[in-house]
Scaffold this motif. Structure first.
Motif, PDB file in Angstrom:
ATOM      1  N   ARG A  91      16.142   1.739  -3.823  1.00  0.00           N
ATOM      2  CA  ARG A  91      17.448   0.833  -4.494  1.00  0.00           C
ATOM      3  C   ARG A  91      17.963   1.680  -5.456  1.00  0.00           C
ATOM      4  N   ILE A  92      19.163   1.820  -5.597  1.00  0.00           N
ATOM      5  CA  ILE A  92      19.830   2.823  -6.485  1.00  0.00           C
ATOM      6  C   ILE A  92      20.725   1.987  -7.297  1.00  0.00           C
ATOM      7  N   ALA A  93      20.518   2.063  -8.719  1.00  0.00           N
ATOM      8  CA  ALA A  93      21.161   1.401  -9.597  1.00  0.00           C
ATOM      9  C   ALA A  93      22.898   1.690  -9.702  1.00  0.00           C
ATOM     10  N   PRO A  94      23.547   0.789  -9.983  1.00  0.00           N
ATOM     11  CA  PRO A  94      25.072   0.883 -10.104  1.00  0.00           C
ATOM     12  C   PRO A  94      25.434   2.397 -10.835  1.00  0.00           C
ATOM     13  N   GLY A  95      26.371   2.788 -10.413  1.00  0.00           N
ATOM     14  CA  GLY A  95      26.835   4.111 -11.149  1.00  0.00           C
ATOM     15  C   GLY A  95      26.031   5.285 -11.074  1.00  0.00           C
ATOM     16  N   THR A  96      25.042   5.300 -10.255  1.00  0.00           N
ATOM     17  CA  THR A  96      24.038   6.393 -10.133  1.00  0.00           C
ATOM     18  C   THR A  96      23.874   6.672  -8.529  1.00  0.00           C
ATOM     19  N   GLY A  97      23.089   7.916  -8.306  1.00  0.00           N
ATOM     20  CA  GLY A  97      22.734   8.150  -7.096  1.00  0.00           C
ATOM     21  C   GLY A  97      21.907   9.509  -6.966  1.00  0.00           C
ATOM     22  N   LEU A 150      26.503   2.476   0.158  1.00  0.00           N
ATOM     23  CA  LEU A 150      26.177   3.843  -0.051  1.00  0.00           C
ATOM     24  C   LEU A 150      27.262   4.808   0.361  1.00  0.00           C
ATOM     25  N   ALA A 151      27.838   5.618  -0.881  1.00  0.00           N
ATOM     26  CA  ALA A 151      28.992   6.565  -0.800  1.00  0.00           C
ATOM     27  C   ALA A 151      28.363   7.614  -0.263  1.00  0.00           C
ATOM     28  N   HIS A 152      28.821   8.441   0.777  1.00  0.00           N
ATOM     29  CA  HIS A 152      28.389   9.707   1.389  1.00  0.00           C
ATOM     30  C   HIS A 152      29.661  10.745   1.014  1.00  0.00           C
ATOM     31  N   CYS A 153      28.991  12.082   0.788  1.00  0.00           N
ATOM     32  CA  CYS A 153      29.759  12.985   0.879  1.00  0.00           C
ATOM     33  C   CYS A 153      28.919  14.351   1.132  1.00  0.00           C
ATOM     34  N   ASP A 154      29.892  15.082   2.078  1.00  0.00           N
ATOM     35  CA  ASP A 154      28.975  16.390   2.581  1.00  0.00           C
ATOM     36  C   ASP A 154      29.834  17.620   2.563  1.00  0.00           C
ATOM     37  N   ASP A 210       0.769  -1.217  -0.108  1.00  0.00           N
ATOM     38  CA  ASP A 210       0.062  -0.020   0.028  1.00  0.00           C
ATOM     39  C   ASP A 210       0.854   1.463   0.059  1.00  0.00           C
ATOM     40  N   ARG A 211       2.047   1.190   0.003  1.00  0.00           N
ATOM     41  CA  ARG A 211       3.128   2.381   0.171  1.00  0.00           C
ATOM     42  C   ARG A 211       3.147   2.957  -1.488  1.00  0.00           C
ATOM     43  N   GLY A 212       3.310   4.367  -1.455  1.00  0.00           N
ATOM     44  CA  GLY A 212       3.630   4.897  -2.501  1.00  0.00           C
ATOM     45  C   GLY A 212       4.922   4.493  -3.140  1.00  0.00           C
ATOM     46  N   PHE A 213       5.029   4.647  -4.546  1.00  0.00           N
ATOM     47  CA  PHE A 213       6.035   4.063  -5.283  1.00  0.00           C
ATOM     48  C   PHE A 213       6.359   4.897  -6.332  1.00  0.00           C
ATOM     49  N   ALA A 214       7.861   5.111  -6.698  1.00  0.00           N
ATOM     50  CA  ALA A 214       8.061   6.120  -7.708  1.00  0.00           C
ATOM     51  C   ALA A 214       9.475   5.064  -8.396  1.00  0.00           C
ATOM     52  N   ASP A 215       9.514   5.088  -9.708  1.00  0.00           N
ATOM     53  CA  ASP A 215      10.278   4.436 -10.412  1.00  0.00           C
ATOM     54  C   ASP A 215      11.034   5.294 -11.175  1.00  0.00           C
ATOM     55  N   HIS A 216      12.296   5.818 -11.142  1.00  0.00           N
ATOM     56  CA  HIS A 216      12.818   6.920 -11.795  1.00  0.00           C
ATOM     57  C   HIS A 216      14.018   6.262 -12.707  1.00  0.00           C
ATOM     58  N   GLY A 217      14.028   4.807 -12.740  1.00  0.00           N
ATOM     59  CA  GLY A 217      14.851   4.454 -13.760  1.00  0.00           C
ATOM     60  C   GLY A 217      16.102   3.907 -12.646  1.00  0.00           C
ATOM     61  N   TRP A 218      16.833   5.176 -12.526  1.00  0.00           N
ATOM     62  CA  TRP A 218      18.145   4.620 -11.696  1.00  0.00           C
ATOM     63  C   TRP A 218      17.781   4.334 -10.117  1.00  0.00           C
ATOM     64  N   LEU A 219      16.481   4.971  -9.792  1.00  0.00           N
ATOM     65  CA  LEU A 219      16.122   4.670  -8.497  1.00  0.00           C
ATOM     66  C   LEU A 219      14.608   4.277  -8.411  1.00  0.00           C
ATOM     67  N   GLU A 248      24.599  11.222  -1.960  1.00  0.00           N
ATOM     68  CA  GLU A 248      24.474   9.818  -1.550  1.00  0.00           C
ATOM     69  C   GLU A 248      24.443   8.955  -2.957  1.00  0.00           C
ATOM     70  N   THR A 249      25.493   8.161  -3.171  1.00  0.00           N
ATOM     71  CA  THR A 249      25.651   7.480  -4.372  1.00  0.00           C
ATOM     72  C   THR A 249      25.981   5.987  -4.205  1.00  0.00           C
ATOM     73  N   ASN A 250      25.572   5.201  -5.181  1.00  0.00           N
ATOM     74  CA  ASN A 250      25.883   3.844  -4.975  1.00  0.00           C
ATOM     75  C   ASN A 250      27.297   3.506  -4.926  1.00  0.00           C
ATOM     76  N   GLY A 251      27.742   2.980  -3.790  1.00  0.00           N
ATOM     77  CA  GLY A 251      29.235   2.641  -3.643  1.00  0.00           C
ATOM     78  C   GLY A 251      29.674   1.280  -4.086  1.00  0.00           C
ATOM     79  N   ALA A 252      28.715   0.583  -4.526  1.00  0.00           N
ATOM     80  CA  ALA A 252      29.225  -0.851  -5.005  1.00  0.00           C
ATOM     81  C   ALA A 252      28.986  -1.056  -6.475  1.00  0.00           C
ATOM     82  N   PRO A 253      30.328  -1.055  -6.896  1.00  0.00           N
ATOM     83  CA  PRO A 253      30.239  -1.194  -8.245  1.00  0.00           C
ATOM     84  C   PRO A 253      29.531  -2.700  -8.750  1.00  0.00           C
TER      85      PRO A 253
END
Length: 233
Positions: free
Chosen positions: A47-53, A73-77, A9-18, A103-108
């Motif tokens: 869920r973040i696709a490889p090489g994106t974020g 998850l790769a973080h930089c601030d 029942d949750r909301g859902f968004a599909d952005h391709g990469w996310l 916040e980007t995918n940190g797992a190649p």
């Protein structure tokens, strides 16, 4: 009183990469009956696709929690922090008077699966901050381990929200109880598996919101991993 928010029942968004599920209203998903619960404002399962974020963007006056389930998850601030959060680790960022981060995918080659949770702070305009914690799996095995709280404790992240977060893993006969003081709210999010919460069976992606309940009781887990919040109303 217990209200269950089922995964489907949750909301859902599909952005391709996310691909993102929203327990509460978020971005283009709006439900006036689902604007949060107590100090909780957002529970997103991403869920973040490889090489994106998420590219560099800003926040203010929000406590932001990230819990990695798979991948990294790769973080930089803008505070100068940079690192990678892996399964079993949690991150708290206090946005305070303003912070920018990515916040980007940190797992190649792998999809990164994580929970992003926002809580309303007890005070606004504070100094922003960042902390990361690796939670020993033994602390969570068949019990609820305190992971984040408003007060500083050894082995626990400090945040600026009137809420305490516990994490636990349950199988078979393992069980745990968390007492709730009068006027406090409880919220349980099932990250994996299934578990009974106050007699109701919840599965991965489900959440239970408890109001006017004296305790949260967890039992009969099947590969269950849960986050349990004790919240101000």
């Amino acid at each position: 009183m217990i209200s269950v928010r089922k995964s489907e029942d949750r909301g859902f968004a599909d952005h391709g990469w996310l691909k993102s599920f929203h327990t509460f209203s978020f971005a283009d998903y709006f439900d006036p009956a689902r604007m949060g619960f107590g100090r909780l404002r957002v529970i997103n399962e991403d869920r973040i696709a490889p090489g994106t974020g998420f590219g560099t963007h800003g926040h203010c006056d929000m406590e932001i929690l990230s819990v990695v389930l798979e991948g990294a998850l790769a973080h930089c601030d803008s505070l100068g922090h940079a690192g990678v959060i892996r399964p079993g680790e949690v991150q708290v960022m206090s946005a305070g008077r303003g912070v920018r981060h990515s916040e980007t995918n940190g797992a190649p080659g792998e999809v990164t699966h994580f929970l992003q949770i926002w809580l309303l702070p007890s005070e606004t305009g504070i100094e922003p901050g960042y902390a990361q914690l690796a939670v020993d799996p033994a602390r969570k095995r068949g019990r609820l381990a305190l992971v984040a709280a408003p007060e500083a404790r050894e082995g626990t992240l400090r945040w600026h929200a009137d809420a305490r977060l516990h994490a636990g893993c349950f199988d078979g006969m393992e069980s745990a109880t968390l007492a709730l003081d009068e006027g406090r709210l409880g919220c349980v999010h099932v990250a994996r598996g299934s578990v009974e919460i106050n007699g109701q069976r919840l599965r991965a992606g489900d959440a239970a919101m408890l109001r006017d309940e004296p305790r949260i009781e967890l039992c009969a887990g099947k590969g269950a991993e849960v986050l349990v919040f004790d919240l101000a109303s």
